[in-house]
Write an enzyme that holds these catalytic residues in place. Sequence first.
Site, PDB file in Angstrom:
ATOM      1  N   TYR A  14       0.409  -0.873  -0.461  1.00 30.04           N
ATOM      2  CA  TYR A  14      -0.025   0.047  -0.242  1.00 30.04           C
ATOM      3  C   TYR A  14       1.193   1.207   0.070  1.00 30.04           C
ATOM      4  CZ  TYR A  14      -3.935  -2.315   0.718  1.00 30.04           C
ATOM      5  OH  TYR A  14      -5.654  -2.486   1.116  1.00 30.04           O
ATOM      6  N   LYS A  62       2.934 -15.448   1.992  1.00 34.19           N
ATOM      7  CA  LYS A  62       3.307 -16.283   0.353  1.00 34.19           C
ATOM      8  C   LYS A  62       4.687 -16.444   0.201  1.00 34.19           C
ATOM      9  CE  LYS A  62       1.867 -18.091  -3.388  1.00 34.19           C
ATOM     10  NZ  LYS A  62       0.806 -19.005  -3.795  1.00 34.19           N
ATOM     11  N   ASP A  82      -3.333 -18.275  -0.097  1.00 31.48           N
ATOM     12  CA  ASP A  82      -3.766 -18.814  -1.322  1.00 31.48           C
ATOM     13  C   ASP A  82      -5.082 -20.536  -0.691  1.00 31.48           C
ATOM     14  OD1 ASP A  82      -1.490 -20.299  -1.048  1.00 31.48           O
ATOM     15  OD2 ASP A  82      -1.651 -20.762  -3.064  1.00 31.48           O
ATOM     16  N   ASP A  94      -6.321  -7.299   4.379  1.00 28.17           N
ATOM     17  CA  ASP A  94      -7.551  -6.085   3.464  1.00 28.17           C
ATOM     18  C   ASP A  94      -8.922  -6.676   3.156  1.00 28.17           C
ATOM     19  OD1 ASP A  94      -8.586  -4.112   2.845  1.00 28.17           O
ATOM     20  OD2 ASP A  94      -8.495  -4.262   0.866  1.00 28.17           O
ATOM     21  N   ASP A 145     -12.472  -9.160   4.669  1.00 26.46           N
ATOM     22  CA  ASP A 145     -13.601  -9.233   3.979  1.00 26.46           C
ATOM     23  C   ASP A 145     -14.491 -11.076   3.902  1.00 26.46           C
ATOM     24  OD1 ASP A 145     -13.254  -6.372   3.458  1.00 26.46           O
ATOM     25  OD2 ASP A 145     -14.813  -6.399   1.221  1.00 26.46           O
TER      26      ASP A 145
HETATM   27  C1  IPM Z   1     -10.629  -1.202   4.273  1.00 27.77           C
HETATM   28  C2  IPM Z   1     -10.568  -1.033   2.759  1.00 27.77           C
HETATM   29  C3  IPM Z   1      -9.289   0.102   2.297  1.00 27.77           C
HETATM   30  C4  IPM Z   1      -7.754  -0.283   2.806  1.00 27.77           C
HETATM   31  C5  IPM Z   1      -9.151   1.024   1.674  1.00 27.77           C
HETATM   32  C6  IPM Z   1     -10.538   1.595   1.546  1.00 27.77           C
HETATM   33  C7  IPM Z   1      -8.237   1.987   1.304  1.00 27.77           C
HETATM   34  O1  IPM Z   1     -10.772  -1.700   2.202  1.00 27.77           O
HETATM   35  O2  IPM Z   1      -9.704  -0.726   5.326  1.00 27.77           O
HETATM   36  O3  IPM Z   1     -10.573  -2.513   4.044  1.00 27.77           O
HETATM   37  O4  IPM Z   1      -7.797  -1.247   0.902  1.00 27.77           O
HETATM   38  O5  IPM Z   1      -7.679  -0.315   3.554  1.00 27.77           O
HETATM   39 MG    MG Z   2     -10.924  -3.693   2.757  1.00 31.56          MG
END
Ligand code: IPM
Ligand code: MG
Length: 355
Positions: A140, A189, A221, A245, A249
Amino acid sequence: MKIAVIKGDGIGPEVVDEAVKVLNAISKKYECNFEYKEVLMGGAAIDKVGEPLPKETIEVCKNSDAVLLGAVGGPKWDNVPRNLRPEAGLLKIRKELQVFANLRPAIMFPQMKDASPLKEGILGDSLDLMIVRELTGGIYFGDKDRIDIEQGQKAWDIMSYSTPEIARIAKVAFKIADKRNKHITLVDKANVLENSRLWREVVSAISKEHEDIKIDYMYVDNAAMQLIRNPKQFDVILTGNMFGDILSDEASMLTGSLGMLPSASIGKNKIGLYEPIHGSAPDIAGEDKANPIATIMSIAMMLRFSFDMEEAAKDIENAVSKILEKGYRTLDIMEEGMIKVGTQKMGELISQNIK
Ligand code: IPM
Ligand code: MG
Protein backbone atom coordinates in the site's frame (compact mmCIF):
# COMPACT_ATOMS: atom_id res chain seq x y z
CA MET A 1 -12.16 12.56 26.11
CA LYS A 2 -11.65 14.21 22.77
CA ILE A 3 -12.95 12.42 19.70
CA ALA A 4 -12.30 13.58 16.15
CA VAL A 5 -15.23 12.60 13.95
CA ILE A 6 -14.78 11.96 10.25
CA LYS A 7 -18.09 11.13 8.62
CA GLY A 8 -16.65 10.72 5.12
CA ASP A 9 -18.65 9.71 2.07
CA GLY A 10 -21.54 7.50 0.99
CA ILE A 11 -23.16 5.83 4.00
CA GLY A 12 -20.35 7.19 6.26
CA PRO A 13 -22.36 10.13 7.69
CA GLU A 14 -25.42 7.97 8.40
CA VAL A 15 -23.61 5.24 10.27
CA VAL A 16 -21.46 7.71 12.22
CA ASP A 17 -24.57 9.61 13.37
CA GLU A 18 -25.94 6.40 14.87
CA ALA A 19 -22.64 5.57 16.55
CA VAL A 20 -22.62 9.03 18.13
CA LYS A 21 -26.14 8.40 19.45
CA VAL A 22 -24.81 5.30 21.19
CA LEU A 23 -21.80 7.18 22.57
CA ASN A 24 -24.15 9.81 23.97
CA ALA A 25 -26.08 7.08 25.75
CA ILE A 26 -22.81 5.85 27.26
CA SER A 27 -21.87 9.37 28.28
CA LYS A 28 -25.19 9.71 30.11
CA LYS A 29 -24.90 6.38 31.88
CA TYR A 30 -21.32 6.82 33.01
CA GLU A 31 -21.52 10.59 33.48
CA CYS A 32 -18.49 11.14 31.33
CA ASN A 33 -17.95 13.77 28.70
CA PHE A 34 -17.06 13.11 25.08
CA GLU A 35 -16.02 16.19 23.16
CA TYR A 36 -16.64 15.75 19.42
CA LYS A 37 -14.91 17.67 16.69
CA GLU A 38 -16.04 17.02 13.14
CA VAL A 39 -13.42 17.19 10.41
CA LEU A 40 -13.30 16.52 6.68
CA MET A 41 -11.67 13.65 4.83
CA GLY A 42 -12.13 11.73 1.58
CA GLY A 43 -14.45 12.83 -1.19
CA ALA A 44 -16.26 15.26 1.11
CA ALA A 45 -12.93 17.05 1.67
CA ILE A 46 -12.06 16.98 -2.04
CA ASP A 47 -15.37 18.68 -2.85
CA LYS A 48 -15.00 21.35 -0.15
CA VAL A 49 -11.28 22.14 -0.07
CA GLY A 50 -9.77 20.30 -3.04
CA GLU A 51 -7.76 17.63 -1.20
CA PRO A 52 -8.69 14.38 0.55
CA LEU A 53 -6.89 15.07 3.83
CA PRO A 54 -6.70 18.75 4.81
CA LYS A 55 -3.97 19.79 7.27
CA GLU A 56 -6.58 20.85 9.78
CA THR A 57 -7.95 17.30 9.86
CA ILE A 58 -4.50 15.89 10.63
CA GLU A 59 -4.01 18.48 13.38
CA VAL A 60 -7.39 17.85 15.00
CA CYS A 61 -6.90 14.07 14.87
CA LYS A 62 -3.43 14.32 16.39
CA ASN A 63 -4.84 16.43 19.21
CA SER A 64 -7.62 13.96 19.98
CA ASP A 65 -7.70 10.83 22.09
CA ALA A 66 -9.50 8.83 19.41
CA VAL A 67 -10.75 9.17 15.86
CA LEU A 68 -14.11 7.85 14.69
CA LEU A 69 -14.36 7.29 10.96
CA GLY A 70 -17.29 6.32 8.74
CA ALA A 71 -16.08 5.44 5.25
CA VAL A 72 -14.55 7.21 2.28
CA GLY A 73 -14.69 6.96 -1.50
CA GLY A 74 -17.20 6.63 -4.30
CA PRO A 75 -17.51 6.58 -8.09
CA LYS A 76 -17.69 10.38 -8.18
CA TRP A 77 -13.96 10.58 -7.43
CA ASP A 78 -12.81 7.56 -9.42
CA ASN A 79 -11.12 9.63 -12.08
CA VAL A 80 -9.23 12.14 -9.95
CA PRO A 81 -5.40 11.85 -9.90
CA ARG A 82 -4.23 9.06 -7.60
CA ASN A 83 -2.73 11.29 -4.88
CA LEU A 84 -6.05 13.15 -4.66
CA ARG A 85 -8.31 10.10 -4.40
CA PRO A 86 -10.45 9.79 -1.23
CA GLU A 87 -8.57 6.57 -0.33
CA ALA A 88 -5.28 8.48 -0.38
CA GLY A 89 -6.66 10.52 2.52
CA LEU A 90 -7.46 7.36 4.46
CA LEU A 91 -4.02 5.86 3.92
CA LYS A 92 -2.36 9.13 4.88
CA ILE A 93 -4.27 9.54 8.13
CA ARG A 94 -3.37 5.95 9.12
CA LYS A 95 0.26 6.78 8.41
CA GLU A 96 0.16 10.17 10.16
CA LEU A 97 -1.33 8.62 13.30
CA GLN A 98 1.12 5.70 13.01
CA VAL A 99 -1.63 3.20 13.68
CA PHE A 100 0.26 0.20 12.38
CA ALA A 101 -1.91 -2.48 13.99
CA ASN A 102 -5.37 -2.99 12.57
CA LEU A 103 -7.47 -5.32 14.70
CA ARG A 104 -10.40 -6.83 12.87
CA PRO A 105 -12.42 -9.25 14.98
CA ALA A 106 -14.81 -11.57 13.15
CA ILE A 107 -17.31 -12.51 15.79
CA MET A 108 -20.64 -14.07 14.99
CA PHE A 109 -23.63 -13.33 17.15
CA PRO A 110 -25.43 -16.66 17.74
CA GLN A 111 -28.68 -14.91 16.72
CA MET A 112 -27.16 -14.40 13.28
CA LYS A 113 -26.05 -17.92 12.54
CA ASP A 114 -28.67 -18.39 9.82
CA ALA A 115 -27.34 -15.31 8.06
CA SER A 116 -23.99 -16.99 7.43
CA PRO A 117 -23.81 -18.40 3.91
CA LEU A 118 -21.87 -21.39 5.23
CA LYS A 119 -23.59 -24.73 5.61
CA GLU A 120 -24.93 -25.48 9.04
CA GLY A 121 -22.43 -27.41 11.09
CA ILE A 122 -19.33 -25.57 9.85
CA LEU A 123 -19.70 -22.72 12.32
CA GLY A 124 -21.83 -24.33 14.99
CA ASP A 125 -23.15 -21.60 17.28
CA SER A 126 -20.19 -19.32 17.28
CA LEU A 127 -17.20 -17.90 15.53
CA ASP A 128 -14.61 -15.68 17.18
CA LEU A 129 -11.41 -14.95 15.36
CA MET A 130 -9.18 -11.90 15.27
CA ILE A 131 -7.32 -10.66 12.24
CA VAL A 132 -4.26 -8.59 13.09
CA ARG A 133 -3.44 -6.71 9.90
CA GLU A 134 -0.34 -4.58 9.40
CA LEU A 135 -1.70 -1.19 8.33
CA THR A 136 1.01 1.33 7.54
CA GLY A 137 3.45 -0.58 5.35
CA GLY A 138 3.77 -3.11 2.56
CA ILE A 139 2.48 -2.74 -0.96
CA TYR A 140 0.00 0.00 0.00
CA PHE A 141 2.82 2.39 0.81
CA GLY A 142 5.65 1.33 -1.51
CA ASP A 143 6.89 3.27 -4.50
CA LYS A 144 4.34 3.11 -7.29
CA ASP A 145 4.27 4.55 -10.76
CA ARG A 146 3.63 4.06 -14.44
CA ILE A 147 5.73 4.67 -17.49
CA ASP A 148 5.04 4.59 -21.18
CA ILE A 149 6.55 1.72 -23.10
CA GLU A 150 6.38 0.87 -26.78
CA GLN A 151 3.42 -1.48 -26.44
CA GLY A 152 1.46 0.69 -24.00
CA GLN A 153 2.36 1.27 -20.37
CA LYS A 154 4.04 -0.45 -17.47
CA ALA A 155 2.98 -0.05 -13.81
CA TRP A 156 4.52 -1.08 -10.51
CA ASP A 157 3.70 -1.11 -6.78
CA ILE A 158 6.61 -2.08 -4.62
CA MET A 159 6.07 -4.22 -1.54
CA SER A 160 8.63 -4.01 1.23
CA TYR A 161 8.75 -4.68 4.96
CA SER A 162 11.57 -4.14 7.42
CA THR A 163 12.44 -6.22 10.49
CA PRO A 164 11.18 -3.55 12.96
CA GLU A 165 7.91 -3.10 11.05
CA ILE A 166 7.26 -6.84 11.23
CA ALA A 167 8.42 -7.19 14.83
CA ARG A 168 6.14 -4.48 16.21
CA ILE A 169 2.98 -5.88 14.63
CA ALA A 170 3.96 -9.42 15.60
CA LYS A 171 4.30 -8.31 19.23
CA VAL A 172 0.77 -6.90 19.13
CA ALA A 173 -0.47 -10.26 17.81
CA PHE A 174 1.32 -12.20 20.57
CA LYS A 175 -0.15 -9.89 23.21
CA ILE A 176 -3.65 -10.41 21.84
CA ALA A 177 -3.23 -14.17 21.42
CA ASP A 178 -2.09 -14.35 25.02
CA LYS A 179 -5.51 -13.06 26.13
CA ARG A 180 -7.37 -15.38 23.76
CA ASN A 181 -6.81 -19.02 22.78
CA LYS A 182 -3.03 -18.70 22.44
CA HIS A 183 -2.83 -19.62 18.78
CA ILE A 184 -1.45 -17.46 15.96
CA THR A 185 -1.52 -18.29 12.27
CA LEU A 186 0.90 -16.20 10.25
CA VAL A 187 -0.61 -15.87 6.77
CA ASP A 188 1.80 -15.11 3.95
CA LYS A 189 3.05 -16.23 0.56
CA ALA A 190 6.46 -17.46 1.64
CA ASN A 191 6.66 -19.93 -1.23
CA VAL A 192 6.95 -16.97 -3.61
CA LEU A 193 7.60 -13.67 -1.82
CA GLU A 194 10.85 -12.60 -0.17
CA ASN A 195 8.81 -10.28 2.07
CA SER A 196 6.99 -13.31 3.45
CA ARG A 197 10.22 -15.19 4.10
CA LEU A 198 11.41 -12.26 6.20
CA TRP A 199 8.06 -12.19 8.05
CA ARG A 200 8.50 -15.89 8.90
CA GLU A 201 12.02 -15.39 10.23
CA VAL A 202 11.08 -12.42 12.41
CA VAL A 203 7.85 -13.94 13.70
CA SER A 204 9.46 -17.29 14.41
CA ALA A 205 12.24 -15.59 16.42
CA ILE A 206 9.67 -13.68 18.49
CA SER A 207 7.63 -16.84 19.01
CA LYS A 208 10.61 -18.36 20.87
CA GLU A 209 9.91 -15.84 23.66
CA HIS A 210 6.28 -17.02 23.83
CA GLU A 211 6.47 -20.77 24.13
CA ASP A 212 2.93 -21.03 25.45
CA ILE A 213 1.53 -19.59 22.22
CA LYS A 214 1.17 -21.97 19.31
CA ILE A 215 2.30 -20.58 15.99
CA ASP A 216 1.33 -21.89 12.56
CA TYR A 217 2.39 -20.68 9.14
CA MET A 218 -0.03 -20.76 6.23
CA TYR A 219 0.06 -19.59 2.63
CA VAL A 220 -2.57 -16.99 1.86
CA ASP A 221 -4.24 -19.01 -0.91
CA ASN A 222 -4.68 -21.92 1.47
CA ALA A 223 -5.86 -19.56 4.23
CA ALA A 224 -8.56 -18.15 1.95
CA MET A 225 -9.77 -21.70 1.39
CA GLN A 226 -9.43 -22.80 5.04
CA LEU A 227 -11.51 -19.80 6.19
CA ILE A 228 -14.45 -21.30 4.34
CA ARG A 229 -13.65 -24.97 4.93
CA ASN A 230 -12.94 -24.83 8.65
CA PRO A 231 -12.90 -21.28 10.08
CA LYS A 232 -12.88 -22.55 13.65
CA GLN A 233 -9.25 -23.65 13.31
CA PHE A 234 -8.19 -19.99 13.58
CA ASP A 235 -7.76 -17.86 16.68
CA VAL A 236 -5.50 -14.96 15.71
CA ILE A 237 -4.51 -14.42 12.08
CA LEU A 238 -1.41 -12.27 11.72
CA THR A 239 -0.75 -10.89 8.27
CA GLY A 240 0.45 -8.00 6.12
CA ASN A 241 -1.51 -5.06 4.79
CA MET A 242 -2.94 -6.41 1.55
CA PHE A 243 -3.63 -10.00 2.61
CA GLY A 244 -5.31 -8.61 5.75
CA ASP A 245 -7.52 -6.36 3.65
CA ILE A 246 -8.70 -9.28 1.55
CA LEU A 247 -9.07 -11.89 4.30
CA SER A 248 -10.98 -9.54 6.59
CA ASP A 249 -13.70 -9.02 3.98
CA GLU A 250 -13.86 -12.77 3.55
CA ALA A 251 -14.01 -13.41 7.29
CA SER A 252 -16.76 -10.83 7.74
CA MET A 253 -19.04 -12.73 5.42
CA LEU A 254 -18.69 -15.85 7.57
CA THR A 255 -20.50 -13.92 10.28
CA GLY A 256 -23.37 -12.93 8.01
CA SER A 257 -22.58 -9.47 6.71
CA LEU A 258 -19.82 -7.00 6.02
CA GLY A 259 -22.09 -4.54 7.80
CA MET A 260 -21.45 -6.10 11.20
CA LEU A 261 -17.68 -5.92 11.67
CA PRO A 262 -15.76 -3.18 13.46
CA SER A 263 -12.09 -2.39 13.54
CA ALA A 264 -9.58 -0.65 15.76
CA SER A 265 -6.28 0.69 14.52
CA ILE A 266 -3.74 1.29 17.19
CA GLY A 267 -0.07 2.10 17.20
CA LYS A 268 2.77 4.04 18.65
CA ASN A 269 0.81 6.89 20.15
CA LYS A 270 -2.19 6.75 22.38
CA ILE A 271 -4.51 7.81 19.58
CA GLY A 272 -6.66 5.03 18.13
CA LEU A 273 -8.58 5.10 14.87
CA TYR A 274 -11.94 3.30 14.85
CA GLU A 275 -13.82 2.44 11.70
CA PRO A 276 -16.15 -0.21 10.32
CA ILE A 277 -14.37 -2.55 7.93
CA HIS A 278 -16.93 -1.92 5.19
CA GLY A 279 -16.72 0.78 2.56
CA SER A 280 -18.92 3.75 1.69
CA ALA A 281 -21.61 1.76 -0.22
CA PRO A 282 -22.55 4.70 -2.48
CA ASP A 283 -25.37 2.65 -4.04
CA ILE A 284 -27.44 2.85 -0.85
CA ALA A 285 -26.17 6.17 0.56
CA GLY A 286 -28.76 8.50 2.04
CA GLU A 287 -31.54 5.93 1.90
CA ASP A 288 -31.60 4.89 5.55
CA LYS A 289 -30.70 1.35 4.48
CA ALA A 290 -27.14 0.95 5.81
CA ASN A 291 -26.35 -1.24 8.78
CA PRO A 292 -24.81 0.95 11.53
CA ILE A 293 -23.78 -2.01 13.71
CA ALA A 294 -20.17 -2.19 12.44
CA THR A 295 -19.63 1.46 13.38
CA ILE A 296 -21.44 1.05 16.69
CA MET A 297 -19.27 -1.98 17.49
CA SER A 298 -16.23 0.14 16.58
CA ILE A 299 -17.31 2.50 19.37
CA ALA A 300 -17.19 -0.48 21.73
CA MET A 301 -13.60 -1.07 20.62
CA MET A 302 -12.82 2.63 21.17
CA LEU A 303 -14.13 2.48 24.73
CA ARG A 304 -12.13 -0.68 25.36
CA PHE A 305 -8.79 0.26 23.79
CA SER A 306 -8.64 4.06 24.00
CA PHE A 307 -10.62 4.84 27.14
CA ASP A 308 -10.19 1.73 29.21
CA MET A 309 -13.98 1.53 29.69
CA GLU A 310 -14.45 -2.24 29.45
CA GLU A 311 -17.84 -2.24 31.13
CA ALA A 312 -19.20 0.39 28.74
CA ALA A 313 -17.82 -1.57 25.78
CA LYS A 314 -19.70 -4.64 27.00
CA ASP A 315 -22.87 -2.54 27.41
CA ILE A 316 -22.75 -1.74 23.71
CA GLU A 317 -22.08 -5.33 22.68
CA ASN A 318 -24.92 -6.52 24.91
CA ALA A 319 -27.30 -3.89 23.55
CA VAL A 320 -26.54 -4.99 19.97
CA SER A 321 -27.03 -8.60 20.98
CA LYS A 322 -30.36 -7.83 22.64
CA ILE A 323 -31.70 -5.98 19.60
CA LEU A 324 -30.72 -8.86 17.33
CA GLU A 325 -32.34 -11.25 19.78
CA LYS A 326 -35.57 -9.27 19.50
CA GLY A 327 -35.46 -9.83 15.75
CA TYR A 328 -34.56 -6.37 14.46
CA ARG A 329 -32.57 -6.45 11.22
CA THR A 330 -31.31 -3.97 8.66
CA LEU A 331 -31.69 -4.82 5.00
CA ASP A 332 -28.30 -6.54 4.63
CA ILE A 333 -29.07 -9.08 7.37
CA MET A 334 -32.83 -9.36 6.87
CA GLU A 335 -34.26 -12.87 7.11
CA GLU A 336 -37.75 -14.25 7.00
CA GLY A 337 -39.75 -13.65 10.16
CA MET A 338 -37.55 -10.76 11.34
CA ILE A 339 -38.42 -7.07 11.68
CA LYS A 340 -36.84 -4.85 9.06
CA VAL A 341 -35.60 -1.47 10.31
CA GLY A 342 -33.64 1.40 8.80
CA THR A 343 -30.28 2.83 9.83
CA GLN A 344 -31.72 5.40 12.24
CA LYS A 345 -34.16 3.05 13.91
CA MET A 346 -31.40 0.49 14.46
CA GLY A 347 -29.21 3.18 16.09
CA GLU A 348 -32.07 4.33 18.28
CA LEU A 349 -32.96 0.83 19.41
CA ILE A 350 -29.37 0.09 20.38
CA SER A 351 -28.86 3.36 22.23
CA GLN A 352 -32.13 2.90 24.12
CA ASN A 353 -30.80 -0.42 25.33
CA ILE A 354 -27.76 1.13 26.99
CA LYS A 355 -29.02 1.25 30.53
C1 IPM B 1 -10.28 -1.24 4.29
C2 IPM B 1 -10.54 -0.60 2.94
C3 IPM B 1 -9.36 0.31 2.59
C4 IPM B 1 -8.10 -0.55 2.59
C5 IPM B 1 -9.52 1.08 1.27
C6 IPM B 1 -10.78 1.93 1.25
C7 IPM B 1 -8.33 1.91 0.94
O1 IPM B 1 -10.74 -1.59 1.98
O2 IPM B 1 -10.11 -0.50 5.28
O3 IPM B 1 -10.29 -2.46 4.36
O4 IPM B 1 -7.81 -1.21 1.58
O5 IPM B 1 -7.39 -0.55 3.60
MG1 MG C 1 -10.92 -3.54 2.76
